[in-house]
Design a protein around this motif. Sequence first.
Motif, PDB file in Angstrom:
ATOM      1  N   ASP A 199      -0.554   6.641  -7.480  1.00  0.00           N
ATOM      2  CA  ASP A 199      -0.199   5.931  -6.252  1.00  0.00           C
ATOM      3  C   ASP A 199       1.291   6.134  -6.014  1.00  0.00           C
ATOM      4  OD1 ASP A 199      -2.753   4.901  -5.982  1.00  0.00           O
ATOM      5  OD2 ASP A 199      -2.285   3.084  -7.125  1.00  0.00           O
ATOM      6  N   PRO A 200       1.778   5.876  -4.794  1.00  0.00           N
ATOM      7  CA  PRO A 200       3.233   5.825  -4.608  1.00  0.00           C
ATOM      8  C   PRO A 200       3.861   4.829  -5.576  1.00  0.00           C
ATOM      9  CG  PRO A 200       2.125   5.824  -2.484  1.00  0.00           C
ATOM     10  CD  PRO A 200       1.045   5.671  -3.532  1.00  0.00           C
ATOM     11  N   VAL A 201       5.107   5.029  -5.938  1.00  0.00           N
ATOM     12  CA  VAL A 201       5.770   4.128  -6.882  1.00  0.00           C
ATOM     13  C   VAL A 201       5.860   2.725  -6.287  1.00  0.00           C
ATOM     14  CG1 VAL A 201       7.803   3.780  -8.322  1.00  0.00           C
ATOM     15  CG2 VAL A 201       7.099   6.098  -7.718  1.00  0.00           C
ATOM     16  N   LEU A 202       6.219   2.646  -5.019  1.00  0.00           N
ATOM     17  CA  LEU A 202       6.211   1.366  -4.322  1.00  0.00           C
ATOM     18  C   LEU A 202       4.831   1.164  -3.723  1.00  0.00           C
ATOM     19  CD1 LEU A 202       7.584  -1.170  -3.243  1.00  0.00           C
ATOM     20  CD2 LEU A 202       8.348   0.168  -1.267  1.00  0.00           C
ATOM     21  N   ALA A 203       4.046   0.308  -4.361  1.00  0.00           N
ATOM     22  CA  ALA A 203       2.663   0.076  -3.955  1.00  0.00           C
ATOM     23  C   ALA A 203       2.463  -1.402  -3.632  1.00  0.00           C
ATOM     24  CB  ALA A 203       1.720   0.505  -5.080  1.00  0.00           C
ATOM     25  N   PRO A 204       1.350  -1.760  -2.992  1.00  0.00           N
ATOM     26  CA  PRO A 204       1.121  -3.172  -2.661  1.00  0.00           C
ATOM     27  C   PRO A 204       1.150  -4.096  -3.863  1.00  0.00           C
ATOM     28  CG  PRO A 204      -0.410  -1.764  -1.464  1.00  0.00           C
ATOM     29  CD  PRO A 204       0.310  -0.877  -2.421  1.00  0.00           C
ATOM     30  N   TYR A 205       0.811  -3.591  -5.047  1.00  0.00           N
ATOM     31  CA  TYR A 205       0.778  -4.438  -6.234  1.00  0.00           C
ATOM     32  C   TYR A 205       2.102  -4.474  -6.988  1.00  0.00           C
ATOM     33  CZ  TYR A 205      -0.183   0.225  -8.115  1.00  0.00           C
ATOM     34  OH  TYR A 205      -0.130   1.564  -8.400  1.00  0.00           O
ATOM     35  N   THR A 206       3.135  -3.778  -6.501  1.00  0.00           N
ATOM     36  CA  THR A 206       4.441  -3.797  -7.155  1.00  0.00           C
ATOM     37  C   THR A 206       5.036  -5.207  -7.092  1.00  0.00           C
ATOM     38  OG1 THR A 206       4.856  -1.499  -6.507  1.00  0.00           O
ATOM     39  CG2 THR A 206       6.760  -2.808  -7.176  1.00  0.00           C
ATOM     40  N   PRO A 207       5.455  -5.783  -8.244  1.00  0.00           N
ATOM     41  CA  PRO A 207       6.067  -7.120  -8.212  1.00  0.00           C
ATOM     42  C   PRO A 207       7.272  -7.157  -7.279  1.00  0.00           C
ATOM     43  CG  PRO A 207       5.595  -6.459 -10.473  1.00  0.00           C
ATOM     44  CD  PRO A 207       5.354  -5.249  -9.613  1.00  0.00           C
ATOM     45  N   ARG A 208       7.473  -8.264  -6.625  1.00  0.00           N
ATOM     46  CA  ARG A 208       8.545  -8.389  -5.643  1.00  0.00           C
ATOM     47  C   ARG A 208       9.913  -8.047  -6.237  1.00  0.00           C
ATOM     48  NH1 ARG A 208       8.837 -10.658  -0.792  1.00  0.00           N
ATOM     49  NH2 ARG A 208       6.716 -11.483  -1.018  1.00  0.00           N
ATOM     50  N   ARG A 209      10.124  -8.440  -7.499  1.00  0.00           N
ATOM     51  CA  ARG A 209      11.438  -8.222  -8.106  1.00  0.00           C
ATOM     52  C   ARG A 209      11.740  -6.738  -8.329  1.00  0.00           C
ATOM     53  NH1 ARG A 209       7.948  -9.660 -12.060  1.00  0.00           N
ATOM     54  NH2 ARG A 209       7.886  -8.405 -13.991  1.00  0.00           N
ATOM     55  N   TRP A 210      10.690  -5.900  -8.332  1.00  0.00           N
ATOM     56  CA  TRP A 210      10.887  -4.475  -8.601  1.00  0.00           C
ATOM     57  C   TRP A 210      10.717  -3.590  -7.367  1.00  0.00           C
ATOM     58  CZ3 TRP A 210      13.717  -4.198 -12.401  1.00  0.00           C
ATOM     59  CH2 TRP A 210      13.471  -4.778 -13.642  1.00  0.00           C
ATOM     60  N   ARG A 211      10.500  -4.169  -6.206  1.00  0.00           N
ATOM     61  CA  ARG A 211      10.220  -3.344  -5.028  1.00  0.00           C
ATOM     62  C   ARG A 211      11.406  -2.466  -4.635  1.00  0.00           C
ATOM     63  NH1 ARG A 211       6.708  -7.591  -1.263  1.00  0.00           N
ATOM     64  NH2 ARG A 211       4.924  -7.706  -2.706  1.00  0.00           N
ATOM     65  N   LYS A 212      12.608  -3.027  -4.713  1.00  0.00           N
ATOM     66  CA  LYS A 212      13.789  -2.254  -4.346  1.00  0.00           C
ATOM     67  C   LYS A 212      13.992  -1.092  -5.305  1.00  0.00           C
ATOM     68  CE  LYS A 212      18.711  -2.798  -3.248  1.00  0.00           C
ATOM     69  NZ  LYS A 212      19.842  -3.784  -3.151  1.00  0.00           N
ATOM     70  N   ARG A 213      13.824  -1.362  -6.596  1.00  0.00           N
ATOM     71  CA  ARG A 213      13.999  -0.287  -7.583  1.00  0.00           C
ATOM     72  C   ARG A 213      12.865   0.732  -7.492  1.00  0.00           C
ATOM     73  NH1 ARG A 213      15.520  -0.697 -14.023  1.00  0.00           N
ATOM     74  NH2 ARG A 213      15.289   1.531 -14.461  1.00  0.00           N
ATOM     75  N   ALA A 214      11.639   0.273  -7.223  1.00  0.00           N
ATOM     76  CA  ALA A 214      10.516   1.192  -7.078  1.00  0.00           C
ATOM     77  C   ALA A 214      10.754   2.147  -5.912  1.00  0.00           C
ATOM     78  CB  ALA A 214       9.221   0.414  -6.868  1.00  0.00           C
ATOM     79  N   LEU A 215      11.251   1.610  -4.794  1.00  0.00           N
ATOM     80  CA  LEU A 215      11.541   2.460  -3.641  1.00  0.00           C
ATOM     81  C   LEU A 215      12.642   3.457  -3.968  1.00  0.00           C
ATOM     82  CD1 LEU A 215      10.978   3.094  -0.682  1.00  0.00           C
ATOM     83  CD2 LEU A 215      12.708   1.390  -0.060  1.00  0.00           C
ATOM     84  N   ALA A 216      13.655   3.012  -4.700  1.00  0.00           N
ATOM     85  CA  ALA A 216      14.744   3.916  -5.073  1.00  0.00           C
ATOM     86  C   ALA A 216      14.248   5.023  -6.010  1.00  0.00           C
ATOM     87  CB  ALA A 216      15.868   3.124  -5.735  1.00  0.00           C
ATOM     88  N   THR A 217      13.383   4.674  -6.952  1.00  0.00           N
ATOM     89  CA  THR A 217      12.811   5.672  -7.860  1.00  0.00           C
ATOM     90  C   THR A 217      11.969   6.676  -7.100  1.00  0.00           C
ATOM     91  OG1 THR A 217      12.762   4.049  -9.669  1.00  0.00           O
ATOM     92  CG2 THR A 217      11.350   5.978  -9.893  1.00  0.00           C
ATOM     93  N   GLU A 218      11.201   6.183  -6.153  1.00  0.00           N
ATOM     94  CA  GLU A 218      10.369   7.047  -5.315  1.00  0.00           C
ATOM     95  C   GLU A 218      11.230   7.988  -4.480  1.00  0.00           C
ATOM     96  OE1 GLU A 218       6.682   5.281  -3.382  1.00  0.00           O
ATOM     97  OE2 GLU A 218       7.974   5.653  -1.638  1.00  0.00           O
ATOM     98  N   ARG A 219      12.331   7.458  -3.932  1.00  0.00           N
ATOM     99  CA  ARG A 219      13.250   8.287  -3.135  1.00  0.00           C
ATOM    100  C   ARG A 219      13.885   9.363  -4.003  1.00  0.00           C
ATOM    101  NH1 ARG A 219      16.763   4.623  -1.998  1.00  0.00           N
ATOM    102  NH2 ARG A 219      15.566   3.793  -0.244  1.00  0.00           N
ATOM    103  N   MET A 220      14.247   8.984  -5.231  1.00  0.00           N
ATOM    104  CA  MET A 220      14.870   9.940  -6.150  1.00  0.00           C
ATOM    105  C   MET A 220      13.929  11.080  -6.495  1.00  0.00           C
ATOM    106  SD  MET A 220      14.666  10.802  -9.629  1.00  0.00           S
ATOM    107  CE  MET A 220      14.131   9.346 -10.520  1.00  0.00           C
ATOM    108  N   LEU A 221      12.673  10.775  -6.790  1.00  0.00           N
ATOM    109  CA  LEU A 221      11.760  11.852  -7.174  1.00  0.00           C
ATOM    110  C   LEU A 221      11.450  12.766  -5.991  1.00  0.00           C
ATOM    111  CD1 LEU A 221       8.380  11.814  -6.479  1.00  0.00           C
ATOM    112  CD2 LEU A 221       8.609   9.625  -7.618  1.00  0.00           C
ATOM    113  N   CYS A 222      11.380  12.198  -4.790  1.00  0.00           N
ATOM    114  CA  CYS A 222      11.145  13.041  -3.611  1.00  0.00           C
ATOM    115  C   CYS A 222      12.327  13.974  -3.356  1.00  0.00           C
ATOM    116  CB  CYS A 222      10.890  12.164  -2.386  1.00  0.00           C
ATOM    117  SG  CYS A 222       9.255  11.391  -2.364  1.00  0.00           S
ATOM    118  N   ALA A 223      13.526  13.541  -3.761  1.00  0.00           N
ATOM    119  CA  ALA A 223      14.713  14.375  -3.555  1.00  0.00           C
ATOM    120  C   ALA A 223      14.875  15.419  -4.656  1.00  0.00           C
ATOM    121  CB  ALA A 223      15.957  13.488  -3.481  1.00  0.00           C
ATOM    122  N   ARG A 224      14.512  15.089  -5.902  1.00  0.00           N
ATOM    123  CA  ARG A 224      14.840  15.952  -7.026  1.00  0.00           C
ATOM    124  C   ARG A 224      13.688  16.789  -7.562  1.00  0.00           C
ATOM    125  NH1 ARG A 224      18.494  11.872 -10.818  1.00  0.00           N
ATOM    126  NH2 ARG A 224      19.880  11.119  -9.176  1.00  0.00           N
ATOM    127  N   ALA A 225      12.458  16.295  -7.450  1.00  0.00           N
ATOM    128  CA  ALA A 225      11.333  17.029  -8.027  1.00  0.00           C
ATOM    129  C   ALA A 225      11.108  18.332  -7.264  1.00  0.00           C
ATOM    130  CB  ALA A 225      10.071  16.177  -7.996  1.00  0.00           C
TER     131      ALA A 225
END
Length: 469
Positions: A199-225
């Motif tokens: 699934d995308p790193v930022l998913a509906p089940y991602t805990p609220r406290r980790w949503r910002k970091r999940a989105l940042a991780t997802e953005r990083m992999l889309c840029a670097r992979a």
Amino acid sequence: MRLLLIAYDFPPVPSPQSLRWAYLARELALAGHEVHVLAPDIDGYGGGGLPVLPDTLMIHRVWPGPLTGYLTLRHRKRRSAMRTVDAGADVASMPSAVTVQLNWKGKLRRRIEDGLSARLGHGLNWKGHAMEAIKRVMSLPLFPDSRAEWQPWAKRRLRELLDQYQPDVVISSHEPAMTIELGALARKNGYPWVADLGDPVLAPYTPRRWRKRALATERMLCARADLVTVTSDHAREVLRNRHKIGEERCAILTQGFDHREVVARDTSVSFDDGKLELLYTGSFYSFRRIGALLEAVLAVSSVRLSVATIIAPPELIAAARRHPDRIRLLGFIPHSQAVALQRRCDVLVNLANENPVQVPGKFFEYLGSGTPILHIGGAENDFAARLLRHSGGGWCEPDDPALLQSRLASLAEGKARDGKVPSVAGTDFDVMQYSWKNLSQRLVELISSRMPATAEVAANPLTNDARTI
């Protein structure tokens, strides 16, 4: 081609992501590619039945971290002690010995544990629930959860493997998300990186406290992979909209089925020729509901629903207790047995996720079984529904009790009349495109086309390059 896979979930763990990469890694190794796997040293659960991996596939196990390492060690000591008892015991005396040797304290403790297990549910005793509570506490500061305790030791071993084997490609298997950070480390050290997302790193089940970091991780992999693989077109669209990743770097690599599996007849679960036998194998979530199906099944007297799952929802447990002849709970069964049952029942049930980004891996197992599929719920543009209609492999129905009742009554009448479920309109659909063998070949083609430097070794997997191990 030499590949290094980073996978937290890998056999003996029987999760969907573990099965995905067990099959893909097996097919890559059988095709002659050199495959290394970096995975934690943990035990599985359930009855096994996972794919047999070839000896040429090299798995590098790493300590999983303090808590999981402690639990794994305890489990292995307990298992070793049980084997020792079994080897030296008089089998005829075992049943009575287990009961008689408990004193009043032991009997009282067992009653308390059984009572707590019944009250708390999920089949765990008080120790199991205590450990689950500890894991939840550990997950508060660790991203994405307690499994991140593996990362420091995995990072150290990853550097060693990169230096020792110098892979042509590094692949990270998500979930959990810390494997993405390990893949990014390999990319930073100059190795081509494929990020495989369930699934995308930022998913509906991602805990609220980790949503910002999940989105940042997802953005990083889309840029670097160098290449991002997802399991559905909806997931790819999400990444496009969020991060503007181009189609040339984001490809669909669906889940699949094992065309090699020769399954012996499994007699541990019987099906009744006089009933329409439905089967569901898989997990339940808040976004995957069974209420409408239960109502429809109980409304048609000649229908029985069997469910193989590790944790059944309360409404399903209650229905099975009230109607044991109509609703049958099989519990958690090994993967190979589940595949065998899928090929023997009349109709397979697939409950659609509310989020069309997520396509259950078992849906492709269902397709490969040759058994008709009843797909329930989901949006009109749901990936599984579109694929089922295109394949002609079953029926799509809304999550509506009345419509489901009508469909089940029609199928039951057809079986009673003809001795089998009415066939679905045939098409020229090629189901083999979703076999793990073909999907592994597609992965190699994607790597070769997106990463020109690997094209030559990918085309000649049995011939290593100038490097030596």
